[in-house]
Design a protein around this motif. Structure first.
Motif, PDB file in Angstrom:
ATOM      1  N   GLY A 123     -19.893  36.915 161.557  1.00 37.49           N
ATOM      2  CA  GLY A 123     -20.360  38.210 162.082  1.00 37.49           C
ATOM      3  C   GLY A 123     -20.138  39.347 161.085  1.00 37.49           C
ATOM      4  O   GLY A 123     -20.714  40.430 161.238  1.00 37.49           O
ATOM      5  N   VAL A 124     -19.327  39.127 160.041  1.00 40.25           N
ATOM      6  CA  VAL A 124     -19.121  40.175 159.024  1.00 40.25           C
ATOM      7  C   VAL A 124     -20.444  40.573 158.370  1.00 40.25           C
ATOM      8  O   VAL A 124     -20.600  41.704 157.916  1.00 40.25           O
ATOM      9  N   SER A 125     -21.408  39.647 158.342  1.00 41.93           N
ATOM     10  CA  SER A 125     -22.692  39.964 157.676  1.00 41.93           C
ATOM     11  C   SER A 125     -23.378  41.144 158.359  1.00 41.93           C
ATOM     12  O   SER A 125     -24.107  41.889 157.733  1.00 41.93           O
ATOM     13  N   ARG A 126     -23.123  41.313 159.681  1.00 43.07           N
ATOM     14  CA  ARG A 126     -23.744  42.415 160.431  1.00 43.07           C
ATOM     15  C   ARG A 126     -22.737  43.536 160.672  1.00 43.07           C
ATOM     16  O   ARG A 126     -22.985  44.432 161.467  1.00 43.07           O
ATOM     17  N   GLY A 127     -21.575  43.441 160.011  1.00 42.03           N
ATOM     18  CA  GLY A 127     -20.541  44.455 160.233  1.00 42.03           C
ATOM     19  C   GLY A 127     -19.868  44.289 161.577  1.00 42.03           C
ATOM     20  O   GLY A 127     -19.228  45.215 162.076  1.00 42.03           O
ATOM     21  N   ARG A 128     -19.973  43.097 162.183  1.00 38.96           N
ATOM     22  CA  ARG A 128     -19.435  42.883 163.532  1.00 38.96           C
ATOM     23  C   ARG A 128     -18.571  41.632 163.598  1.00 38.96           C
ATOM     24  O   ARG A 128     -18.592  40.912 164.583  1.00 38.96           O
ATOM     25  N   GLY A 129     -17.822  41.378 162.530  1.00 37.04           N
ATOM     26  CA  GLY A 129     -16.998  40.173 162.512  1.00 37.04           C
ATOM     27  C   GLY A 129     -15.595  40.438 163.030  1.00 37.04           C
ATOM     28  O   GLY A 129     -15.278  41.530 163.514  1.00 37.04           O
ATOM     29  N   VAL A 130     -14.787  39.407 162.947  1.00 36.05           N
ATOM     30  CA  VAL A 130     -13.358  39.544 163.216  1.00 36.05           C
ATOM     31  C   VAL A 130     -12.650  38.812 162.076  1.00 36.05           C
ATOM     32  O   VAL A 130     -13.166  37.817 161.563  1.00 36.05           O
ATOM     33  N   ALA A 131     -11.527  39.367 161.632  1.00 39.03           N
ATOM     34  CA  ALA A 131     -10.848  38.751 160.490  1.00 39.03           C
ATOM     35  C   ALA A 131      -9.343  38.797 160.706  1.00 39.03           C
ATOM     36  O   ALA A 131      -8.787  39.852 161.028  1.00 39.03           O
ATOM     37  N   SER A 132      -8.688  37.646 160.538  1.00 43.57           N
ATOM     38  CA  SER A 132      -7.226  37.591 160.582  1.00 43.57           C
ATOM     39  C   SER A 132      -6.730  37.580 159.139  1.00 43.57           C
ATOM     40  O   SER A 132      -7.274  36.847 158.303  1.00 43.57           O
ATOM     41  N   VAL A 133      -5.712  38.400 158.880  1.00 45.65           N
ATOM     42  CA  VAL A 133      -5.228  38.567 157.501  1.00 45.65           C
ATOM     43  C   VAL A 133      -3.750  38.213 157.469  1.00 45.65           C
ATOM     44  O   VAL A 133      -2.985  38.615 158.348  1.00 45.65           O
ATOM     45  N   TRP A 134      -3.359  37.465 156.455  1.00 43.14           N
ATOM     46  CA  TRP A 134      -1.924  37.219 156.252  1.00 43.14           C
ATOM     47  C   TRP A 134      -1.621  37.202 154.755  1.00 43.14           C
ATOM     48  O   TRP A 134      -2.375  36.615 153.956  1.00 43.14           O
ATOM     49  N   SER A 135      -0.516  37.846 154.375  1.00 39.34           N
ATOM     50  CA  SER A 135      -0.041  37.727 153.000  1.00 39.34           C
ATOM     51  C   SER A 135       1.451  37.993 152.972  1.00 39.34           C
ATOM     52  O   SER A 135       1.970  38.760 153.782  1.00 39.34           O
ATOM     53  N   ALA A 136       2.139  37.360 152.024  1.00 37.78           N
ATOM     54  CA  ALA A 136       3.555  37.652 151.817  1.00 37.78           C
ATOM     55  C   ALA A 136       3.703  38.837 150.866  1.00 37.78           C
ATOM     56  O   ALA A 136       4.806  39.328 150.642  1.00 37.78           O
ATOM     57  N   ASP A 137       2.589  39.303 150.308  1.00 34.88           N
ATOM     58  CA  ASP A 137       2.622  40.349 149.281  1.00 34.88           C
ATOM     59  C   ASP A 137       1.937  41.609 149.833  1.00 34.88           C
ATOM     60  O   ASP A 137       0.743  41.568 150.137  1.00 34.88           O
ATOM     61  N   LEU A 147     -10.822  45.000 152.214  1.00 29.47           N
ATOM     62  CA  LEU A 147     -12.107  44.332 151.931  1.00 29.47           C
ATOM     63  C   LEU A 147     -12.827  43.888 153.202  1.00 29.47           C
ATOM     64  O   LEU A 147     -14.019  43.581 153.172  1.00 29.47           O
ATOM     65  N   PHE A 148     -12.109  43.824 154.341  1.00 27.74           N
ATOM     66  CA  PHE A 148     -12.758  43.360 155.576  1.00 27.74           C
ATOM     67  C   PHE A 148     -12.824  44.427 156.673  1.00 27.74           C
ATOM     68  O   PHE A 148     -13.590  44.270 157.628  1.00 27.74           O
ATOM     69  N   ALA A 149     -12.046  45.529 156.511  1.00 28.95           N
ATOM     70  CA  ALA A 149     -11.897  46.478 157.627  1.00 28.95           C
ATOM     71  C   ALA A 149     -13.225  47.067 158.100  1.00 28.95           C
ATOM     72  O   ALA A 149     -13.435  47.251 159.295  1.00 28.95           O
ATOM     73  N   ALA A 150     -14.138  47.337 157.171  1.00 31.30           N
ATOM     74  CA  ALA A 150     -15.385  48.016 157.582  1.00 31.30           C
ATOM     75  C   ALA A 150     -16.364  47.057 158.262  1.00 31.30           C
ATOM     76  O   ALA A 150     -17.270  47.494 158.961  1.00 31.30           O
ATOM     77  N   MET A 151     -16.169  45.773 158.066  1.00 32.09           N
ATOM     78  CA  MET A 151     -17.167  44.839 158.623  1.00 32.09           C
ATOM     79  C   MET A 151     -16.571  43.889 159.660  1.00 32.09           C
ATOM     80  O   MET A 151     -17.272  43.022 160.173  1.00 32.09           O
ATOM     81  N   ALA A 152     -15.282  44.088 159.970  1.00 29.59           N
ATOM     82  CA  ALA A 152     -14.640  43.189 160.936  1.00 29.59           C
ATOM     83  C   ALA A 152     -13.509  43.905 161.655  1.00 29.59           C
ATOM     84  O   ALA A 152     -12.852  44.778 161.089  1.00 29.59           O
ATOM     85  N   GLU A 153     -13.295  43.520 162.892  1.00 31.82           N
ATOM     86  CA  GLU A 153     -12.068  43.902 163.594  1.00 31.82           C
ATOM     87  C   GLU A 153     -10.978  43.107 162.896  1.00 31.82           C
ATOM     88  O   GLU A 153     -11.040  41.864 162.852  1.00 31.82           O
ATOM     89  N   THR A 154     -10.011  43.796 162.316  1.00 30.55           N
ATOM     90  CA  THR A 154      -9.060  43.098 161.448  1.00 30.55           C
ATOM     91  C   THR A 154      -7.675  43.043 162.094  1.00 30.55           C
ATOM     92  O   THR A 154      -7.164  44.066 162.531  1.00 30.55           O
ATOM     93  N   VAL A 155      -7.108  41.863 162.184  1.00 29.48           N
ATOM     94  CA  VAL A 155      -5.747  41.735 162.708  1.00 29.48           C
ATOM     95  C   VAL A 155      -4.848  41.149 161.610  1.00 29.48           C
ATOM     96  O   VAL A 155      -5.279  40.277 160.853  1.00 29.48           O
ATOM     97  N   VAL A 156      -3.635  41.689 161.529  1.00 34.84           N
ATOM     98  CA  VAL A 156      -2.690  41.188 160.529  1.00 34.84           C
ATOM     99  C   VAL A 156      -1.720  40.242 161.223  1.00 34.84           C
ATOM    100  O   VAL A 156      -1.129  40.595 162.237  1.00 34.84           O
TER     101      VAL A 156
END
Ligand SMILES: NC(=O)c1ccc[n+]([C@@H]2O[C@H](COP(=O)([O-])OP(=O)(O)OC[C@H]3O[C@@H](n4cnc5c(N)ncnc54)[C@H](OP(=O)(O)O)[C@@H]3O)[C@@H](O)[C@H]2O)c1
Length: 265
Positions: A123-137, A147-156
């Protein structure tokens, strides 16, 4: 934030193309700052090229790269990355959207670059995605979110192990929804509707319900349709008799989590 250098997309298949389209749609990355590595021509990459992106340039172009987005199949990421790493600078971040490939395996295969894992939907292609993000850094996490906030509901996510659960809910959820739609249409047939009518009614109703869901509380949404003693209430009571709807979904998500773990092992 401004990404401090070119963004390299490695793999422009189903998800890579969706990400590329989302970046350009939302102006998250300017086309001139994009380097796309793809063995074959892809419509999304060609569209980006027309706006200034570079496709398969000499690998020296990677020396300024701020982030390498790995969007190839998990089975081939080592082979895809091996020729690239000699050209990466110390500040580069590796962003992996690959399901099931853990940060320790990436670090063991690639080396010391900061890693951020992101699990987006197409759904990111239409700016309506969801993205889970994880990093130790923290720097890599910030870059991944940006990089995903504008095209996806982003959860960390607070723990990398939760990626499997996030994938089982968000990555697979649309398929569960389609399966539910199919089952609802079949139930309509069992109640006497012809197949085409049942299909149209199930699809259209659920499409419209998904569109109107917004952020309202789900029990309030249900309450607007199901009045006490009415037919929807009777249907809902049957749907979740003895908690079986919840049990079915608990088992569904648990099975997908298990499979994600097995594939990542
Ligand atoms: N699809 C989804 O909804 C989704 C969701 C979440 C995560 N993911 C993850 O995203 C990754 C890609 O999945 P996908 O569905 O997009 O697969 P896909 O459509 O098969 O795309 C993979 C792409 O990688 C390209 N590729 C192969 N070798 C390469 C190399 N050495 N350098 C650069 N590109 C190379 C392939 O190019 P050719 O076509 O030219 O062979 C192909 O287009 C997977 O790791 C998956 O776990 C996918």
């Amino acid at each position: 934030m401004t990404v401090p250098g070119p963004v390299v997309l490695v793999g422009c298949g189903r998800l890579g193309s969706a990400i590329l389209e989302g970046w350009l749609l939302t102006d998250t990355v300017a086309a001139q700052d994009l380097i796309i590595l793809s063995p074959s021509e892809k419509p999304a990459a060609e569209a980006a090229r027309a706006r200034g992106a570079r496709i398969n340039p000499p690998l020296e172009a990677l020396t300024e790269a701020a982030v390498i987005v790995l969007a190839v199949k998990p089975a081939i990421w080592r082979a895809a990355m091996a020729p690239l790493t000699p050209f990466l600078n110390d500040q580069a971040v590796i962003l992996s959207v690959m399901a099931g490939v853990t940060a320790p395996s990436l670090a063991e295969g690639i080396g010391g670059w900061p890693i951020v894992r992101v699990m987006p939907t197409t759904g990111v292609s239409r700016g309506r995605g969801v993205a889970s993000v994880w990093s130790a850094d923290p720097r890599a996490e910030t870059l991944g979110r940006h990089l995903f906030a504008a095209m996806a509901e982003t959860v960390v996510l607070t723990d990398e192990a939760l990626m499997d659960a996030a994938t089982a809910v968000a990555g697979s959820g649309a398929a569960y929804f389609y399966a539910f739609t199919e089952a609802l249409a079949r139930a309509g047939q069992a109640a006497g509707l012809d197949a085409t009518t049942a299909d149209i009614l199930a699809r259209t109703t659920l499409r419209s319900a998904a569109d109107s869901m917004g952020d309202d509380a789900l029990d309030a949404l249900i309450g607007r349709i199901a009045s006490p003693g009415g037919s929807t209430r009777a249907g809902l009571d049957a749907l979740d008799r003895d908690g079986r709807l919840q049990t079915t979904l608990d088992e569904t998500v648990a099975a997908a989590v298990r499979r994600n773990r097995e594939m990542g092992a």
